[in-house]
Design an enzyme around this catalytic site. Structure first.
Site, PDB file in Angstrom:
ATOM      1  N   ARG A  32     -69.714 -13.680  54.587  1.00 49.15           N
ATOM      2  CA  ARG A  32     -70.938 -13.548  53.555  1.00 49.15           C
ATOM      3  C   ARG A  32     -70.459 -12.441  52.640  1.00 49.15           C
ATOM      4  O   ARG A  32     -70.862 -12.328  51.394  1.00 49.15           O
ATOM      5  CB  ARG A  32     -72.139 -13.405  54.280  1.00 49.15           C
ATOM      6  CG  ARG A  32     -73.082 -14.726  54.306  1.00 49.15           C
ATOM      7  CD  ARG A  32     -74.361 -14.238  54.684  1.00 49.15           C
ATOM      8  NE  ARG A  32     -74.304 -13.525  55.884  1.00 49.15           N
ATOM      9  CZ  ARG A  32     -75.028 -13.784  57.194  1.00 49.15           C
ATOM     10  NH1 ARG A  32     -75.720 -14.701  57.134  1.00 49.15           N
ATOM     11  NH2 ARG A  32     -75.055 -12.671  58.137  1.00 49.15           N
ATOM     12  N   HIS A  43     -58.712 -15.524  76.487  1.00 45.87           N
ATOM     13  CA  HIS A  43     -57.646 -14.861  76.337  1.00 45.87           C
ATOM     14  C   HIS A  43     -56.918 -14.455  77.548  1.00 45.87           C
ATOM     15  O   HIS A  43     -55.653 -13.990  77.389  1.00 45.87           O
ATOM     16  CB  HIS A  43     -57.943 -13.585  75.434  1.00 45.87           C
ATOM     17  CG  HIS A  43     -58.550 -12.709  75.893  1.00 45.87           C
ATOM     18  ND1 HIS A  43     -59.892 -12.409  76.059  1.00 45.87           N
ATOM     19  CD2 HIS A  43     -57.821 -11.346  76.359  1.00 45.87           C
ATOM     20  CE1 HIS A  43     -60.061 -11.331  76.919  1.00 45.87           C
ATOM     21  NE2 HIS A  43     -58.961 -10.642  76.994  1.00 45.87           N
ATOM     22  N   GLU A  80     -64.187  -2.525  84.463  1.00 41.62           N
ATOM     23  CA  GLU A  80     -63.921  -1.927  83.006  1.00 41.62           C
ATOM     24  C   GLU A  80     -64.723  -0.671  83.206  1.00 41.62           C
ATOM     25  O   GLU A  80     -65.683  -0.523  83.757  1.00 41.62           O
ATOM     26  CB  GLU A  80     -64.522  -2.930  81.865  1.00 41.62           C
ATOM     27  CG  GLU A  80     -63.544  -4.177  81.458  1.00 41.62           C
ATOM     28  CD  GLU A  80     -64.168  -4.702  80.645  1.00 41.62           C
ATOM     29  OE1 GLU A  80     -63.865  -4.687  79.394  1.00 41.62           O
ATOM     30  OE2 GLU A  80     -65.236  -5.612  80.598  1.00 41.62           O
ATOM     31  N   ASP A 109     -70.071 -13.727  80.656  1.00 42.10           N
ATOM     32  CA  ASP A 109     -69.187 -13.166  79.779  1.00 42.10           C
ATOM     33  C   ASP A 109     -67.730 -13.279  80.450  1.00 42.10           C
ATOM     34  O   ASP A 109     -66.757 -13.735  79.767  1.00 42.10           O
ATOM     35  CB  ASP A 109     -69.525 -11.670  79.554  1.00 42.10           C
ATOM     36  CG  ASP A 109     -68.530 -11.176  78.518  1.00 42.10           C
ATOM     37  OD1 ASP A 109     -68.184 -11.598  77.406  1.00 42.10           O
ATOM     38  OD2 ASP A 109     -68.180  -9.802  78.674  1.00 42.10           O
ATOM     39  N   HIS A 154     -62.772 -16.003  82.255  1.00 42.59           N
ATOM     40  CA  HIS A 154     -61.399 -15.429  82.760  1.00 42.59           C
ATOM     41  C   HIS A 154     -61.285 -15.489  84.379  1.00 42.59           C
ATOM     42  O   HIS A 154     -60.278 -15.948  84.850  1.00 42.59           O
ATOM     43  CB  HIS A 154     -61.574 -14.077  82.420  1.00 42.59           C
ATOM     44  CG  HIS A 154     -61.738 -13.584  80.949  1.00 42.59           C
ATOM     45  ND1 HIS A 154     -61.545 -14.514  80.209  1.00 42.59           N
ATOM     46  CD2 HIS A 154     -62.523 -12.861  80.425  1.00 42.59           C
ATOM     47  CE1 HIS A 154     -61.718 -14.088  78.784  1.00 42.59           C
ATOM     48  NE2 HIS A 154     -62.431 -12.878  78.909  1.00 42.59           N
ATOM     49  N   LYS A 197     -69.117  -3.522  84.095  1.00 38.56           N
ATOM     50  CA  LYS A 197     -68.744  -2.358  83.023  1.00 38.56           C
ATOM     51  C   LYS A 197     -69.241  -1.089  83.433  1.00 38.56           C
ATOM     52  O   LYS A 197     -70.059  -1.099  84.525  1.00 38.56           O
ATOM     53  CB  LYS A 197     -69.801  -2.657  81.883  1.00 38.56           C
ATOM     54  CG  LYS A 197     -69.671  -4.001  81.088  1.00 38.56           C
ATOM     55  CD  LYS A 197     -68.424  -4.101  80.266  1.00 38.56           C
ATOM     56  CE  LYS A 197     -68.367  -5.465  79.684  1.00 38.56           C
ATOM     57  NZ  LYS A 197     -67.228  -5.720  78.913  1.00 38.56           N
TER      58      LYS A 197
HETATM   59  C1  BG6 Z   1     -63.552 -10.246  76.696  1.00 37.86           C
HETATM   60  C2  BG6 Z   1     -65.108  -9.942  77.210  1.00 37.86           C
HETATM   61  O1  BG6 Z   1     -63.541 -11.821  76.894  1.00 37.86           O
HETATM   62  O2  BG6 Z   1     -62.986  -9.517  77.672  1.00 37.86           O
HETATM   63  C3  BG6 Z   1     -65.496  -8.531  77.035  1.00 37.86           C
HETATM   64  O3  BG6 Z   1     -66.207 -10.691  76.301  1.00 37.86           O
HETATM   65  C4  BG6 Z   1     -64.336  -7.630  77.822  1.00 37.86           C
HETATM   66  O4  BG6 Z   1     -66.630  -7.965  77.702  1.00 37.86           O
HETATM   67  C5  BG6 Z   1     -62.899  -8.104  77.340  1.00 37.86           C
HETATM   68  O5  BG6 Z   1     -64.503  -6.211  77.542  1.00 37.86           O
HETATM   69  C6  BG6 Z   1     -61.795  -7.587  78.266  1.00 37.86           C
HETATM   70  O6  BG6 Z   1     -60.575  -7.994  77.659  1.00 37.86           O
HETATM   71  P1  BG6 Z   1     -59.222  -7.291  78.311  1.00 37.86           P
HETATM   72  O7  BG6 Z   1     -58.172  -8.139  77.632  1.00 37.86           O
HETATM   73  O8  BG6 Z   1     -59.274  -5.803  77.645  1.00 37.86           O
HETATM   74  O9  BG6 Z   1     -59.341  -7.242  79.911  1.00 37.86           O
END
Ligand code: BG6
Length: 509
Positions: free
Chosen positions: A64, A201, A239, A258, A263, A361
């Site tokens: 935007r 990812h 984390e 999340d 993952h 977290k």
């Molecule tokens: C993301 C989550 O997919 O992965 C985040 O939404 C998380 O909450 C992140 O912090 C962690 O990724 P990585 O690669 O740093 O372990």
């Protein structure tokens, strides 16, 4: 269709990402977001820098903001300078910036999408992108349907002749099984499944891909990879960061949606699946889907799951706020920042082996690992006191940060008495290989451009994952608030109880 060609910028000795994308472009929706700045733009530059993108590659930002192409290019430039993995090279940047364009508009603005069509047609002419374009949806999930419909309306979703069009969808892919099915249906009405790339990812990480190499390239481990020898499996993604600045995305989503739904269940699938007949995308994805279909939550959830929310505390010598004090979170938010669950994999191989998954977290430290913990030896011909410090054998995939594999076993302590204690044998990427691993997003973006879907969960995998999680989420909704835990600790007391009730313990990585 997969295409490759020779790019003069490419270093032929680099075997890590060997195939080069053919003529193409990438359109990013949500280009002003964090993911785009911290991961996507730097990954694109790193690919370009390593000679893995075609010289005419084009990057179109859609948002935007009232930006001109130059403003957008400046944002990409700053993101690359700050976050790219490889050194900044002016000649690479000069080539990349030539292909940067910006289209201003909102997702319901037809005229903006018509402009996008025009921009893409121009790029095909001046940059030679040949009608091959990927559309990356790095936007809030509520906007997925609108953008996909706009791509259909304008004809952007439909390739002509030898062109390709692909859509890349960030998570969360739905918020439960029903919504994931609806989204899959809607997406698949417009993009055929082979053109849909759902991002997880973690699958782009080297250490995660190594699980398959470790299991299927060696004779040593597979014979003991079953319930005869394995006591249980622990998958941890801890984390130390908090959620400051992420309320918009995270409040109402929580730790299980999340990261467990995607993952951690993907890590479970790779750890538990049978050997695929080949490494064809279809074969690997089919084996993962089979394992996910056999995976069930174990109840009663009041004893076999844990759900927590961090409160203020100390971390790394710093005082940090609790979730409810982080900006943007509802003062009575019941979003969990810690989740742990027990799953069973109902197959002959894994009968009776619990899989424990946990994530949180503001935990003690940042670490992701998969620990396959073995049963005790059936007989120990030692005095009881000699083996007091002997634990259970374990194989641990260290996904991050200290990437590698550890084997834990008992060894005699030097000296005149027979005393046995746990020791570790380590493989570490840093010591064994000189190459550094590409970033997950580098690998995944390149795979999108190559049309290589192995590392992207298919529609059925996503649905099966929600099917596993849905009953737990339902029970949690009914049970009210998550349990508080102090920042810097390893989660709520109920997480400990989940394992101690069976005589087991979480690892303290
Ligand atoms: C993301 C989550 O997919 O992965 C985040 O939404 C998380 O909450 C992140 O912090 C962690 O990724 P990585 O690669 O740093 O372990």
């Amino acid at each position: 269709m997969t295409r490759s060609w020779q790019n003069p910028l490419r270093d032929e000795r680099d075997k890590r990402l060997p195939t080069i994308a053919g003529p193409c472009g990438l359109v990013i929706f949500g280009v002003t977001g964090d993911l785009s700045r911290k991961k996507l733009m730097p990954a694109i530059y790193d690919l370009a820098n390593r000679g893995l993108l075609p010289p005419g590659f084009s990057l179109v930002g859609f948002a935007r903001r009232d930006w001109a192409d130059e403003d957008f290019s400046q944002v990409v430039h700053d993101a690359v300078k700050e976050h790219a993995r490889t050194p900044f090279r002016q000649e690479v940047w000069d080539q990349l910036v030539e292909g940067c364009r910006f289209v201003q508009g909102s997702f319901d603005d037809d005229a903006a999408f018509d402009n996008l069509v025009q921009t893409i047609q121009d790029l095909d002419q001046v940059r030679g992108t040949s009608g091959n374009h990927a559309f990356y949806l790095s936007i809030p999930p509520a906007a997925f349907p609108k953008v996909i419909q706009q791509l259909a309306r304008t004809g952007l979703a439909e390739p002509k002749n030898h062109e390709w069009r692909r859509v890349v969808i960030e998570k969360p892919f739905g918020h439960d099984l029903t919504s994931a099915k609806q989204l899959n249906k809607m997406v698949n009405e417009i993009f055929p499944e082979e053109s849909v790339f759902r991002i997880d990812h973690y699958l782009g990480k080297e250490t995660v891909q190594n699980i398959m190499a470790f299991r299927f390239a060696n004779q040593l481990f597979e014979p003991i990879w079953n319930g005869n020898y394995v006591d249980h499996v622990q998958i941890t993604m801890a984390e130390d960061i908090g959620l400051g600045g992420r309320a918009g995305y995270y409040d109402g989503i929580g730790a299980a949606r999340d990261v467990i739904q995607n993952h951690l269940l993907q890590l479970l699938a790779l750890t538990a699946m049978e050997e695929p007949v080949s490494f064809d995308p279809q074969a690997v994805r089919a084996e993962k889907a089979k394992i996910l279909a056999a995976t069930k939550p174990v109840g009663p959830f009041s004893e076999t799951t844990a759900r927590g929310q961090y409160t203020g505390g100390w971390q790394g010598g710093q005082k940090v706020p609790g979730l409810l004090q982080e900006g943007g979170f509802a003062k009575d938010s019941i979003t969990e920042t810690f989740a742990a669950i027990e799953l069973a994999v109902d197959t002959r191989r894994w009968a009776g082996v619990p899989f424990y998954l946990r994530t949180g977290k503001r935990l003690g430290r940042r670490v992701t690992e998969i620990a396959v913990v073995f049963k005790r030896a059936p007989h120990l011909p030692f005095d009881a006191t000699s083996t007091e410090e002997l634990g259970q054998n374990a194989i641990v995939f260290r996904v991050q940060p200290d990437e590698g594999v550890t084997m834990r076993f008992g060894s005699k302590v030097p000296g005149s008495t027979m005393e046995v204690r746990d020791v570790n044998m380590d493989f570490s990427y840093g010591h064994s290989f000189t190459e550094s691993s590409p970033e997950a997003y580098e690998r995944l973006i390149l795979d999108v451009l190559l049309g290589e879907p192995s590392l992207f969960p298919k529609n059925d995998e996503v649905e099966l994952s929600w099917q596993i999680l849905d009953p737990i989420m339902k029970a949690w909704r009914a049970s009210g608030k998550p349990e508080p835990y102090q920042a810097g600790t390893w989660g709520p007391a109920s997480a400990e109880r989940m394992l101690t009730r069976t005589g087991r313990h979480w690892r303290r990585p």
